[in-house]
Scaffold this active site. Structure first.
Site, mmCIF file in Angstrom:
data_model
loop_
_atom_site.group_PDB
_atom_site.id
_atom_site.type_symbol
_atom_site.label_atom_id
_atom_site.label_comp_id
_atom_site.label_asym_id
_atom_site.label_seq_id
_atom_site.Cartn_x
_atom_site.Cartn_y
_atom_site.Cartn_z
ATOM 1 N N ARG A 1 0.746 -9.490 13.904
ATOM 2 C CA ARG A 1 0.081 -8.366 13.224
ATOM 3 C C ARG A 1 -0.952 -8.883 12.223
ATOM 4 N NH1 ARG A 1 4.762 -4.869 10.680
ATOM 5 N NH2 ARG A 1 3.071 -3.525 10.014
ATOM 6 N N LYS B 1 0.829 -1.212 0.000
ATOM 7 C CA LYS B 1 0.000 0.000 0.000
ATOM 8 C C LYS B 1 0.860 1.257 0.000
ATOM 9 C CE LYS B 1 -2.177 -0.894 3.843
ATOM 10 N NZ LYS B 1 -1.377 -2.078 4.225
ATOM 11 N N ARG C 1 -8.928 0.976 10.028
ATOM 12 C CA ARG C 1 -8.612 -0.444 10.170
ATOM 13 C C ARG C 1 -9.725 -1.212 10.866
ATOM 14 N NH1 ARG C 1 -2.192 -0.971 11.764
ATOM 15 N NH2 ARG C 1 -1.377 -0.776 9.654
ATOM 16 N N ARG D 1 12.848 -6.871 5.557
ATOM 17 C CA ARG D 1 12.998 -5.422 5.389
ATOM 18 C C ARG D 1 13.992 -4.855 6.410
ATOM 19 N NH1 ARG D 1 7.557 -1.971 5.105
ATOM 20 N NH2 ARG D 1 7.346 -2.648 7.270
ATOM 21 N N ARG E 1 13.113 -3.127 12.102
ATOM 22 C CA ARG E 1 12.137 -2.582 13.040
ATOM 23 C C ARG E 1 11.547 -3.710 13.885
ATOM 24 N NH1 ARG E 1 8.702 0.746 8.891
ATOM 25 N NH2 ARG E 1 7.201 -0.813 9.524
#
Length: 212
Positions: free
Chosen positions: A168, A13, A85, A124, A157
């Site tokens: 998540r 996104k 959300r 990432r 992160r």
């Protein structure tokens, strides 16, 4: 024009929103970026939000709505990335826009399998200095652990660690799935295959946006 980008973390996104921002002049409001900025600046909202983010849980609706209210422009083309959300957030957004005499134009739902997301996010790495983003497999730096642009150290992160990513996704499926039905009832949601290449997906996104 107000476009909502809906989909799990790691669905692409943010990448598509940045392209729309660069090429079509949209203002990109990323809940994740706004939250991280608030956490970095240690604002009262940021301190509260960090406790939830570090556990891989969704930040409570009232905090997110407050964040969006503070940053939503009075007019112009906007992409809402990561908000709403939950159905409660969606209802709050509708009321927020109704007061301004506006409404959501379209909701783009970025659909992608969980294992693809886990691969994308757990690999990432982000530069601790300039914020440049890399991936250990798909976009590695020239020197492992070192940013190509500024020489800063690359870090993972906390919310990109595999066990947190899985949490998540579990939270996302439970909390956000009803939103798909919510927007289906309003007839404004469009499903996209987010497993496609970036440019191929952008052409599809651009077509939907231009159709109004």
């Amino acid at each position: 024009m107000i476009i909502v980008f809906l989909g799990p973390p790691g669905a692409g996104k943010g990448t598509q929103a940045k392209l729309l921002s660069q090429r079509m002049g949209f203002l990109h409001l990323s809940t994740g970026d706004l939250l991280r900025e608030a956490v970095k600046n240690q604002t009262p909202l940021g301190k509260k939000a960090k406790e939830y983010m570090d556990r891989g849980e969704l930040v409570p609706d009232e905090l997110i709505v407050q964040l969006i209210e503070e940053t939503m422009p009075k007019d112009g083309n906007v992409i809402l990335d990561g908000f709403p959300r939950t159905v409660n957030q969606a209802l709050a957004l509708e009321e927020m826009l109704r007061v301004k005499g506006e409404k959501i134009s379209k909701v783009l739902f970025f659909d992608v399998p969980d294992e693809v997301i886990i691969d994308r996010l757990s690999g990432r790495r982000v530069c601790s200095k300039c914020g440049a983003v890399y991936h250990v497999k798909y976009n590695p730096p020239k020197v492992e652990g070192v940013c190509d642009l500024c020489g800063g150290s690359l870090v993972q992160r906390d919310d990109d660690k595999e066990e947190v990513v899985r949490k998540r996704l579990e939270v996302y499926r439970k909390q956000t799935q009803p939103l798909i039905e919510f927007y289906q009832e309003r007839g404004i949601i469009y499903k996209l295959d987010a497993g496609k290449g970036v440019e191929e997906l952008f052409e599809e996104v651009k077509g939907l946006v231009r159709d109004g």
